[in-house]
Design a protein around this motif. Structure first.
Motif, PDB file in Angstrom:
ATOM      1  N   SER A  28       0.826  -1.199   0.000  1.00 12.42           N
ATOM      2  CA  SER A  28       0.000   0.000   0.000  1.00 12.42           C
ATOM      3  C   SER A  28       0.868   1.260   0.000  1.00 12.42           C
ATOM      4  O   SER A  28       0.563   2.246  -0.684  1.00 12.42           O
ATOM      5  N   ILE A  29       1.948   1.211   0.765  1.00  7.91           N
ATOM      6  CA  ILE A  29       2.843   2.370   0.848  1.00  7.91           C
ATOM      7  C   ILE A  29       3.462   2.655  -0.528  1.00  7.91           C
ATOM      8  O   ILE A  29       3.451   3.788  -1.010  1.00  7.91           O
ATOM      9  N   VAL A  30       3.956   1.601  -1.169  1.00  8.75           N
ATOM     10  CA  VAL A  30       4.615   1.788  -2.471  1.00  8.75           C
ATOM     11  C   VAL A  30       3.592   2.179  -3.539  1.00  8.75           C
ATOM     12  O   VAL A  30       3.859   3.036  -4.393  1.00  8.75           O
ATOM     13  N   ARG A  31       2.402   1.596  -3.467  1.00 12.27           N
ATOM     14  CA  ARG A  31       1.340   1.941  -4.420  1.00 12.27           C
ATOM     15  C   ARG A  31       1.018   3.441  -4.321  1.00 12.27           C
ATOM     16  O   ARG A  31       0.957   4.151  -5.324  1.00 12.27           O
ATOM     17  N   ARG A  90      14.255   8.081 -10.156  1.00  9.78           N
ATOM     18  CA  ARG A  90      14.979   8.929  -9.195  1.00  9.78           C
ATOM     19  C   ARG A  90      14.084   9.340  -8.026  1.00  9.78           C
ATOM     20  O   ARG A  90      14.553   9.470  -6.893  1.00  9.78           O
ATOM     21  N   GLU A  91      12.785   9.547  -8.320  1.00 11.21           N
ATOM     22  CA  GLU A  91      11.857   9.873  -7.235  1.00 11.21           C
ATOM     23  C   GLU A  91      11.687   8.678  -6.304  1.00 11.21           C
ATOM     24  O   GLU A  91      11.603   8.817  -5.090  1.00 11.21           O
ATOM     25  N   MET A  92      11.639   7.511  -6.901  1.00  9.00           N
ATOM     26  CA  MET A  92      11.320   6.299  -6.138  1.00  9.00           C
ATOM     27  C   MET A  92      12.532   5.742  -5.397  1.00  9.00           C
ATOM     28  O   MET A  92      12.439   5.368  -4.234  1.00  9.00           O
ATOM     29  N   ARG A 120       7.781  -6.115  -6.545  1.00 10.59           N
ATOM     30  CA  ARG A 120       9.185  -6.040  -6.975  1.00 10.59           C
ATOM     31  C   ARG A 120       9.770  -4.673  -6.597  1.00 10.59           C
ATOM     32  O   ARG A 120      10.871  -4.588  -6.049  1.00 10.59           O
ATOM     33  N   ALA A 121       9.004  -3.610  -6.876  1.00  9.67           N
ATOM     34  CA  ALA A 121       9.488  -2.261  -6.536  1.00  9.67           C
ATOM     35  C   ALA A 121       9.705  -2.147  -5.021  1.00  9.67           C
ATOM     36  O   ALA A 121      10.705  -1.583  -4.564  1.00  9.67           O
ATOM     37  N   ALA A 122       8.772  -2.733  -4.257  1.00  3.36           N
ATOM     38  CA  ALA A 122       8.894  -2.672  -2.791  1.00  3.36           C
ATOM     39  C   ALA A 122      10.091  -3.487  -2.312  1.00  3.36           C
ATOM     40  O   ALA A 122      10.786  -3.100  -1.381  1.00  3.36           O
ATOM     41  N   MET A 123      10.342  -4.604  -2.983  1.00  6.12           N
ATOM     42  CA  MET A 123      11.498  -5.439  -2.628  1.00  6.12           C
ATOM     43  C   MET A 123      12.794  -4.656  -2.806  1.00  6.12           C
ATOM     44  O   MET A 123      13.688  -4.692  -1.953  1.00  6.12           O
TER      45      MET A 123
END
Ligand code: DAH
Length: 346
Positions: free
Chosen positions: A105-108, A237-239, A317-320
């Motif tokens: 949820s945080i990454v979304r 870069r933001e992420m 994957r992004a959260a990982m």
């Protein structure tokens, strides 16, 4: 001395107090440094050896009884006070534990935040989809292996008299939302579509049958691959941090031409190579490309006038990558020891 201790034992056991002041007097008289017990222990030093055992035991008993009595009287007083006032105002409040947002949820939310800052809207589509939106309109050939039962959870096949049979299935990617958006909106289109997807995969540290993706779509006149690259660089870069670098590797997806996969420089080793990036210095994040003209035409968008780019990435994957989580299953187990670690993340 023995007699004195015996008298005191009786005295202590029959004592009672009415208020905190009396309790304090009790403490001073028996238990304080200048109290009776201290004196007795002082006297005990002069007791002849033959009597030490008996007197010593009695003296210890007196000390123990006096302490127990003191604690019992104290609790009695507190309970009494509580009853009188209804509440004990001195009692510390019960700690209550704050919940935390799930890392997905945080990454979304963060992904939505990043893309809405550069003009993207958020759109959603159904999780139960038809073959047309998940495969056919996205230029998947009829025999494409992605349609295979081994990947796709099929629900049913609807046949009506005036149309050919249509498969109903759980969407395997959020690219189906692209199709719905293009069918319902006119360019310019700039949207992202987060959502849950389903694939018939054996559950392991690296794969799950349910996961989340975010799809991105940008359609307008003169949209180029350079626009895609720059948008993705901004996102990365933001992420993942200001000094993140990206690289695009040629790839293949039926719905984009040309297609690419994007890697970001490994934050853990700074690009030097480590276990996480398998010593390449790069981590794969997403798939992307220029929307295939067949897809635009299938959705009734003039491919001579409009071009566009699309991208899709797994949120797990992004959260990982962001949090250094090495096992996908952790996201679905709801183990508080895992979830608690994200309390301060957002
Ligand atoms: N739908 C792809 C998948 O599930 C990801 C993807 C790749 C989406 C390229 C895109 C794209 O929009 O252009 O693996």
């Amino acid at each position: 001395m023995l007699q004195k201790i015996t008298d005191l034992l009786i005295e202590v056991s029959s004592l009672s107090v009415k208020n905190p002041e009396e309790l304090e007097l009790f403490r001073l008289k028996y238990l304080s440094k200048k109290g009776l017990l201290s004196d007795l222990f002082e006297d005990f030093k002069n007791v002849p050896g033959s009597e030490k055992k008996e007197i010593g035991q009695k003296l210890n008993l007196l000390k123990q009884n006096a302490l127990e009595k003191y604690n019992a009287l104290k609790t009695e007083l507190l309970n009494h006070e509580e009853k009188e006032n209804g509440t004990d105002l001195t009692r510390p409040s019960f700690p209550f534990s704050l919940g935390s947002r799930h890392p997905i949820s945080i990454v979304r939310t963060e992904l939505i935040d990043i893309f809405t800052r550069i003009g993207f809207t958020v759109s959603e589509g159904p999780e139960i989809e038809d073959d047309d939106h998940v495969f056919t309109k996205l230029n998947f050939a009829p025999e494409h292996p992605a349609r295979d039962m081994q990947d796709t959870f099929y629900i049913s096949r609807i046949s009506s008299e005036d149309s050919s049979p249509e498969d109903i299935l759980l969407r395997t990617h959020t690219s189906s939302v692209q199709v719905r958006v293009m069918q319902n909106q006119k360019p310019p289109i700039r949207t992202i579509s987060p959502g849950r997807v389903f694939r018939n995969e054996a559950i392991s540290a690296r794969a799950h049958c349910i996961f989340h993706q975010v799809e991105g779509l940008y359609i307008d006149e003169n949209v180029s691959f350079a626009d895609l690259r720059q948008t993705l660089l901004f996102f990365a870069r933001e992420m993942f941090g200001e000094d993140t670098e990206i690289r695009l590797r040629p790839s293949y997806f039926p719905f984009t031409e040309p297609s690419a996969e994007m890697d970001v420089s490994c934050k853990i080793c700074g690009g030097k190579g480590c276990n996480v990036c398998k010593h390449t210095g790069w981590l794969e994040v997403l798939g992307c490309g220029m929307v295939h003209p067949n897809v635009l035409e299938a959705c009734k968008i003039d491919s001579k006038k409009y071009t566009g780019f699309a991208f899709g990435m797994g949120i797990e994957r992004a959260a990982m990558l962001k949090y250094g989580v090495n096992d996908l299953r952790l996201y679905f187990e709801n183990d508080l020891r895992f979830l608690d670690q994200f309390k301060s993340a957002f």
